[in-house]
Design an enzyme around this catalytic site. Structure first.
Site, short mmCIF file in Angstrom:
data_model
loop_
_atom_site.label_atom_id
_atom_site.label_comp_id
_atom_site.label_asym_id
_atom_site.label_seq_id
_atom_site.Cartn_x
_atom_site.Cartn_y
_atom_site.Cartn_z
N ARG A 194 0.83 -1.21 0.00
CA ARG A 194 0.00 0.00 0.00
C ARG A 194 0.86 1.26 0.00
N CYS A 214 -4.82 -18.37 16.03
CA CYS A 214 -5.60 -18.28 17.27
C CYS A 214 -6.88 -19.09 17.18
N THR A 231 16.69 -4.30 13.18
CA THR A 231 17.65 -5.13 13.90
C THR A 231 19.02 -4.43 13.90
N ILE A 272 17.86 -4.93 7.80
CA ILE A 272 17.00 -6.02 8.27
C ILE A 272 16.12 -5.55 9.42
N GLY A 281 7.10 -9.48 15.45
CA GLY A 281 6.31 -10.65 15.86
C GLY A 281 6.91 -11.40 17.03
N ASP A 282 6.54 -12.65 17.13
CA ASP A 282 6.95 -13.49 18.27
C ASP A 282 8.46 -13.60 18.41
N TYR A 296 -22.91 3.26 30.16
CA TYR A 296 -23.74 2.54 31.12
C TYR A 296 -25.20 2.44 30.68
N LYS A 332 -21.67 3.22 38.52
CA LYS A 332 -20.25 3.27 38.87
C LYS A 332 -19.64 1.99 38.31
C1 FAD Z 1 -2.99 -22.22 19.02
C2 FAD Z 1 -2.61 -20.79 19.15
C3 FAD Z 1 -3.54 -19.89 19.72
C4 FAD Z 1 -3.20 -18.57 19.85
N1 FAD Z 1 -4.13 -17.70 20.39
C5 FAD Z 1 -3.82 -16.40 20.51
C6 FAD Z 1 -4.76 -15.49 21.01
O1 FAD Z 1 -5.91 -15.86 21.33
N2 FAD Z 1 -4.41 -14.18 21.12
C7 FAD Z 1 -3.17 -13.75 20.75
O2 FAD Z 1 -2.90 -12.55 20.85
N3 FAD Z 1 -2.26 -14.59 20.25
C8 FAD Z 1 -2.55 -15.90 20.13
N4 FAD Z 1 -1.62 -16.76 19.61
C9 FAD Z 1 -0.29 -16.22 19.26
C10 FAD Z 1 -0.27 -15.60 17.88
O3 FAD Z 1 -0.78 -16.48 16.96
C11 FAD Z 1 1.15 -15.21 17.57
O4 FAD Z 1 1.59 -14.27 18.51
C12 FAD Z 1 1.32 -14.62 16.19
O5 FAD Z 1 0.83 -15.47 15.21
C13 FAD Z 1 2.78 -14.29 15.95
O6 FAD Z 1 2.95 -13.85 14.67
P1 FAD Z 1 4.31 -14.08 13.91
O7 FAD Z 1 4.10 -13.58 12.54
O8 FAD Z 1 5.42 -13.54 14.71
O9 FAD Z 1 4.51 -15.64 13.90
P2 FAD Z 1 3.64 -16.73 13.20
O10 FAD Z 1 2.25 -16.26 13.06
O11 FAD Z 1 3.87 -17.99 13.93
O12 FAD Z 1 4.27 -16.83 11.76
C14 FAD Z 1 5.61 -17.15 11.57
C15 FAD Z 1 5.71 -17.93 10.29
O13 FAD Z 1 7.04 -17.90 9.86
C16 FAD Z 1 7.32 -19.13 9.23
N5 FAD Z 1 8.77 -19.32 9.21
C17 FAD Z 1 9.59 -19.47 10.28
N6 FAD Z 1 10.86 -19.58 9.87
C18 FAD Z 1 10.83 -19.51 8.52
C19 FAD Z 1 11.82 -19.57 7.55
N7 FAD Z 1 13.08 -19.71 7.88
N8 FAD Z 1 11.47 -19.48 6.27
C20 FAD Z 1 10.17 -19.32 5.92
N9 FAD Z 1 9.19 -19.26 6.81
C21 FAD Z 1 9.51 -19.34 8.10
C22 FAD Z 1 6.60 -20.13 10.08
O14 FAD Z 1 6.33 -21.29 9.34
C23 FAD Z 1 5.35 -19.39 10.45
O15 FAD Z 1 4.24 -19.69 9.63
C24 FAD Z 1 -1.94 -18.09 19.43
C25 FAD Z 1 -1.03 -18.98 18.86
C26 FAD Z 1 -1.36 -20.30 18.71
C27 FAD Z 1 -0.39 -21.23 18.09
C1 FAD Z 2 -36.51 4.87 32.57
C2 FAD Z 2 -35.14 5.44 32.72
C3 FAD Z 2 -34.06 4.76 32.19
C4 FAD Z 2 -32.78 5.28 32.29
N1 FAD Z 2 -31.73 4.58 31.77
C5 FAD Z 2 -30.49 5.08 31.90
C6 FAD Z 2 -29.38 4.35 31.44
O1 FAD Z 2 -29.53 3.24 30.90
N2 FAD Z 2 -28.14 4.88 31.56
C7 FAD Z 2 -27.95 6.10 32.16
O2 FAD Z 2 -26.81 6.54 32.28
N3 FAD Z 2 -28.98 6.82 32.64
C8 FAD Z 2 -30.24 6.33 32.52
N4 FAD Z 2 -31.29 7.04 33.03
C9 FAD Z 2 -31.02 8.35 33.63
C10 FAD Z 2 -30.60 8.25 35.09
O3 FAD Z 2 -31.50 7.50 35.81
C11 FAD Z 2 -30.50 9.65 35.64
O4 FAD Z 2 -29.52 10.36 34.92
C12 FAD Z 2 -30.11 9.67 37.11
O5 FAD Z 2 -31.02 8.96 37.88
C13 FAD Z 2 -30.06 11.11 37.59
O6 FAD Z 2 -29.81 11.14 38.95
P1 FAD Z 2 -30.36 12.33 39.82
O7 FAD Z 2 -30.00 11.99 41.22
O8 FAD Z 2 -29.89 13.62 39.27
O9 FAD Z 2 -31.92 12.31 39.61
P2 FAD Z 2 -32.94 11.20 40.01
O10 FAD Z 2 -32.31 9.89 40.04
O11 FAD Z 2 -34.12 11.39 39.14
O12 FAD Z 2 -33.32 11.58 41.49
C14 FAD Z 2 -33.87 12.83 41.82
C15 FAD Z 2 -34.82 12.62 42.96
O13 FAD Z 2 -35.06 13.87 43.57
C16 FAD Z 2 -36.39 13.88 44.04
N5 FAD Z 2 -36.80 15.26 44.21
C17 FAD Z 2 -36.93 16.21 43.26
N6 FAD Z 2 -37.28 17.36 43.81
C18 FAD Z 2 -37.39 17.14 45.13
C19 FAD Z 2 -37.75 17.97 46.22
N7 FAD Z 2 -38.04 19.25 46.04
N8 FAD Z 2 -37.76 17.41 47.44
C20 FAD Z 2 -37.45 16.12 47.64
N9 FAD Z 2 -37.13 15.31 46.63
C21 FAD Z 2 -37.08 15.82 45.40
C22 FAD Z 2 -37.14 13.16 42.96
O14 FAD Z 2 -38.35 12.63 43.46
C23 FAD Z 2 -36.16 12.10 42.53
O15 FAD Z 2 -36.41 10.87 43.16
C24 FAD Z 2 -32.59 6.53 32.95
C25 FAD Z 2 -33.66 7.21 33.49
C26 FAD Z 2 -34.93 6.68 33.40
C27 FAD Z 2 -36.07 7.41 33.99
#
Ligand code: FAD
Ligand code: FAD
Ligand code: COA
Ligand code: COA
Lengths: 557, 557
Positions: free
Chosen positions: A21, A42, A283, A288, A292-293, A436, A444
């Site tokens: 590229r 992987c 290197t 050169i 990788g690994d 959230y 929180k």
């Molecule tokens: C089963 C398994 C699960 C994994 N799961 C995860 C995971 O979930 N998350 C994660 O982050 N990593 C995971 N890894 C690690 C990840 O795959 C390696 O970190 C990554 O592939 C490294 O990349 P690389 O290019 O350095 O080496 P590789 O991907 O291994 O490639 C190196 C290649 O160079 C070739 N080679 C070597 N020497 C020569 C040579 N002299 N001439 C020509 N070719 C050569 C080899 O044949 C090989 O194909 C996993 C690895 C394995 C084996």
């Molecule tokens: C159905 C619904 C779903 C929601 N979903 C999400 C969500 O998924 N994610 C998100 O981040 N936020 C969500 N919110 C918003 C979140 O609930 C509000 O941002 C949060 O509760 C505000 O907190 P607060 O203390 O300012 O007000 P409130 O939690 O509303 O509390 C204020 C309280 O003060 C009381 N009050 C008011 N005036 C007086 C008074 N003069 N005297 C005594 N008491 C009084 C009220 O009765 C009320 O109970 C949702 C809100 C609703 C209604």
């Protein structure tokens, strides 16, 4: 401009694609010694598990599609066998024909990946012992599983049995995938916990989950020997002297960077044996590059460079290599090791440094544990997660984050990954405004909660004690469980007295302020309320158990 | 210290709870005019929809639990009717008995929330017309729905019919919830799109999804009058002269800050009619603070202050009010409006500024659209998402992000929310290292992809044209569809010729370099490859359609 790329998967294919590229006129040759370029490593476990049914889906690109889309000359089954940096040539062997030739380059990109670590124990070369790195490995394992599980289904044999050695991501993905196929699985892990990228108390809930799903997990045990048996199975002997019969052994004990070529060409290596690159992924030879690994990269928190074999970094490093080869000025900063794994219904992962790594590096840190639900508790389909944040005790900088749980774990890891990358503090986490609605989070967010607790720690509003300090931290202290009597009955820390939070203000009135108090509840919230009361009454040393009974039990289990 | 809080839900309860933790000796009185404190407003639609079955789950805290845990004197059914800032007293009315009294304060926290906007059309006071703000509103709507759907189930009447006026978050949650109950739902929205927090092309896929689920969505139509009918239903007349029969009308056309008390007390208001607060959430009276839906707060991108009625900000503002009342120095920076909604199987939301807002504010911006899948395409259970990033065309600063799709939408919104908050650029998005395993993402995460495209725009590697520029931008240009002939057959932009990307290098060889070229494909990836070819061959004006046919169709539908 002639660009030669060694390795045709994550990093290598990314170099080639991006280079085209940026430079429509470059000659781009990609050598891949395997028979597939650009495949989804992987996804391999999931095809074995029949979750990804269609094998073709794993082949992201083919030599034909790379030619058609990007005019890339991708040569599969071509192994680069040596580099001559002075002459700027590589020697190439056609794997199928054995034919050899040299190819010149202006710029060379080394992306050979890593090889599975081979542990030299007796019997390791048995045909039942397999690693999973490439399509071919997958095909062989799947064929075996297909055959043996079909035989078992027809009643021609007992259930197939597998031992997975190594409880990292790939090991656990294989354990789950084999289990899906009806295979009896034992996971063997030498460390005292599964999942090295997270700390013990975050890993334990996942281990328990594996066990409830019928996986036999053995930690603190390594494979010591493998012996062939008459019926075609093997007997795996563990360091613990246990024996396990198995029809298949998956070795997933880690990988080692493929550095043979680089070493032979005299390129510098890093302290962990990976190819050394500068911040432009170049290197020690100016023509050169590498990605990788196979390379070592800096870490955002830890000193030095590390091997972090992950697909995202490999892909992005490849892109940066192409940029620099094509004359752009593109910098790779670091790899923070953000990673995640699905383990049956659970999800776990981490980013940045773990507690073990911080300790080993001698970096001052503190940890906070919270256990919020993945989304609003009153909306169905959520469960408690285990979230840990590691931070600088003075500045509050987020050093690492880890989580395990059911819903919404990957999301919190991503947010924490942003925090680690951007050098944010736990005070920032208090303030972040995340999306959230009841199906997705809480007003929180778990990340805010972790920020509150961690920030409170630095502000001195909460003083934490940790499970690993038990029993030392409780000696001479009043251990107080502020949960309900029902909760206390079910389980409590030895020596704890039960003072439910609702009665706490009254019942603590005449306690001696000079006796240390070690408070805990289920997760830390109620004991924090209790601590605030004692702190303000002038208690000399009241502390809250970080993460409460949940973290405590996960640590000590 | 005596702290009086007006309003006992999100912001108010947060003030009281946090104040207790900071000051064990304070007297804390919470006045709530409704019969519930601390309830989950956000859960109300889902209890009507029977998704949250247990009504008690919505009552997060009660006066009793606030007393027990936090020693808070929460008085429900007590309305604060006036404030005397000079005397530092409030007048309180017991809603049930009518009894009045005054209560003195040292610090007053105003958290009265917002009230539903009441549109003055004929018939708006009919008993079938309802708003949803509180538990009582929910109970009445649910009772009606329970009764009428049961009657319908017994065959005693036809299906219940509802009109939801206003297609914001709450309106759509109500539409879905009523639909779950078997109610026939029509959504009426005055604007030309649903979901005001996102732009048109992000909202359209959600509108289409609602329609496939059988919701009758009418945009560009407002309720003009509501007439009682003999059978107990109403006839809703729309501005378009259409009529809809309904048994229930939900008015969800927005909220207005509850500022009666503040106004009467002479507190300053902001330009949008909310209570004006400084960055410590203090009103123009030094002893009065305010938080939640009633206040105006700054925005990270747009100039001025805004009303942003969301639960997260309300909770965190409440916490900051308590900090400042208790003598801490806690600053609230801004509300960026991060929000998300579930609409049947889809999820949509945004953070930061929308394109409409940027345009209205005269802020220079550019947009990039990508359509990646929520996680690796080869792993089951994913679908394409629509992701839009708005950024500063010079610095690349991320000004806003929006997405709609199925899986992984909320996660990308959170990552983009971090980017907006931390003033990150699209160049940062290229680099962020997010958690990847096939069930959760892609090695190049959707956020990375958006970063690539947006950064390429700034670097001049891709030049985008946008759906809203059609047909103007294509006049005198060669419109080229680089998809396959099959894709082209199904739909193409009028006037486009089909040159599949695989043939593009060849077939574009003798095109006149001075004729503008307007390229597109399905999402933008293949046309980007084509543009790179033309750009490097010296074409004067080759451009790629941002987001490809997907975004184009979403815009023009
Ligand atoms: C089963 C398994 C699960 C994994 N799961 C995860 C995971 O979930 N998350 C994660 O982050 N990593 C995971 N890894 C690690 C990840 O795959 C390696 O970190 C990554 O592939 C490294 O990349 P690389 O290019 O350095 O080496 P590789 O991907 O291994 O490639 C190196 C290649 O160079 C070739 N080679 C070597 N020497 C020569 C040579 N002299 N001439 C020509 N070719 C050569 C080899 O044949 C090989 O194909 C996993 C690895 C394995 C084996
Ligand atoms: C159905 C619904 C779903 C929601 N979903 C999400 C969500 O998924 N994610 C998100 O981040 N936020 C969500 N919110 C918003 C979140 O609930 C509000 O941002 C949060 O509760 C505000 O907190 P607060 O203390 O300012 O007000 P409130 O939690 O509303 O509390 C204020 C309280 O003060 C009381 N009050 C008011 N005036 C007086 C008074 N003069 N005297 C005594 N008491 C009084 C009220 O009765 C009320 O109970 C949702 C809100 C609703 C209604
Ligand atoms: C697929 C692969 C060859 C990379 O190819 P690629 O051409 O860079 O393709 P991607 O799909 O990653 O697309 C990224 C490019 O498309 C562009 N793009 C993506 N969507 C776009 C859109 N809607 N509009 C315009 N451009 C778009 C991006 O800007 C980027 O181009 P750039 O790098 O020049 O900026 C390589 O990643 C690979 O081999 N992957 C499979 C192996 C692997 O990764 N294994 C480990 C994980 S399982
Ligand atoms: C629940 C409500 C009363 C707030 O109460 P709260 O006591 O602040 O409780 P939260 O559950 O939010 O917990 C946050 C506190 O617990 C602490 N905490 C949480 N988990 C903790 C743990 N594991 N260890 C130690 N402390 C912990 C936090 O630090 C924080 O304390 P701080 O503010 O002093 O730092 C208020 O949010 C409310 O009424 N919510 C319902 C209404 C609503 O929000 N509606 C809109 C959304 S539906």
């Amino acid at each position: 401009m002639k660009i030669v790329v060694v390795g045709g998967v994550a990093a290598g294919a990314s170099v080639a694609a991006r280079a085209r590229r940026l430079d429509e006129d470059a000659e781009i040759i990609l050598f891949e010694r395997g028979h597939h370029v650009s495949f989804a490593n992987c996804g391999l476990p999931y095809h074995i598990g029949n979750v990804i049914k269609d094998r073709e889906r794993l082949l992201v690109q083919t030599p034909e599609s790379l030619r058609e889309l990007l005019d890339i000359d991708a040569r599969i089954a071509h192994e680069v066998t040596s580099i001559d940096p002075a002459a700027k040539t590589v020697t190439v062997k056609d794997v199928d024909t054995g034919e050899q030739y040299t190819e010149a380059y202006d710029a060379l990109a080394l992306c050979p990946g890593a090889n599975a670590v081979h542990i030299p124990i007796p019997g390791i070369d048995a045909p039942q012992v397999r690693v999973l790195r490439r399509i071919g490995d997958m095909d062989k394992i799947k064929a075996l599983v297909d055959r043996e599980t079909e035989q078992a289904a027809r009643g021609e044999r007992g259930a197939m049995r597998a031992v997975v050695v190594g409880a990292g991501y790939i090991g656990l993905e294989m354990a789950e995938s084999l289990h899906h196929r009806g295979v009896q699985v034992t996971v063997v892990e030498a460390a005292d916990q599964i999942l090295p990228p997270v700390d013990r108390e975050i890993a334990t809930p996942v281990m328990n989950h594996l066990r409830t799903r019928g996986i036999d997990v053995r930690v603190g045990a390594s494979a010591a020997a493998i012996a062939q048996q008459a019926d075609g199975s093997v007997k795996v002997e563990l360091s613990t002297n246990a024996f396990i019969d198995a029809d298949l052994v998956i070795m997933s004990v880690g990988v080692r960077p493929a550095t043979e070529l680089a070493k032979a060409a005299g390129l510098e290596l890093g302290p962990h044996g990976g190819i050394k690159v500068d911040d432009h992924m170049r290197t020690s030879d100016p023509s050169i590059w590498a990605a990788g690994d196979a390379v070592e990269t800096p870490h955002p928190v830890l000193p030095g460079t590390y091997l972090t074999p992950l697909a995202g970094p490999a892909n992005r490093q490849g892109r940066i290599v192409a940029d620099n080869i094509c004359g752009r000025d593109s910098v790779y900063t670091f790899t923070q090791g953000t990673s995640v794994v699905k383990v049956f219904d659970m999800v776990a992962g981490g980013t940045g440094a773990t507690e073990r790594q911080l300790k080993a590096a001698g970096i001052a840190y503190r940890a906070a544990h919270v256990h919020p639900s993945g989304h609003a508790g009153y909306y169905p389909g959520t469960a408690m997660m285990h979230l840990k944040v590691l931070f600088d005790p003075e500045t509050g900088r987020v050093l690492g984050g880890q989580a395990s749980g059911f819903d919404g774990v990957d999301k919190r890891l991503d947010v924490l990954a942003m925090a680690v990358r951007e050098k944010l503090t736990v005070f920032d986490l208090e303030e972040v405004e995340l999306a959230y609605a009841p199906p997705f989070g809480s007003a929180k967010d778990p990340v805010n909660m972790a920020g509150f607790v961690a920030s409170n720690t630095i502000r001195g509003d909460i003083k934490l004690w940790y499970p690993q300090e038990f029993p030392a931290a409780t000696e001479g202290a009043r251990i107080v469980d502020v949960r309900t009597p029902q909760e206390y009955e079910l389980w409590h820390i030895p020596g704890a007295v039960n003072v439910p939070i609702g009665e706490f203000r009254e019942r603590s009135r005449d306690w001696d302020k000079n006796v240390p108090v070690r408070l805990y509840c289920a997760v830390g919230f109620r004991s924090y309320l209790a601590e605030r009361i004692l702190d303000q009454r002038g208690f000399a040393d009241a502390r809250t158990l970080s993460g409460g009974a949940n973290t405590f039990r996960a640590w000590h289990e």
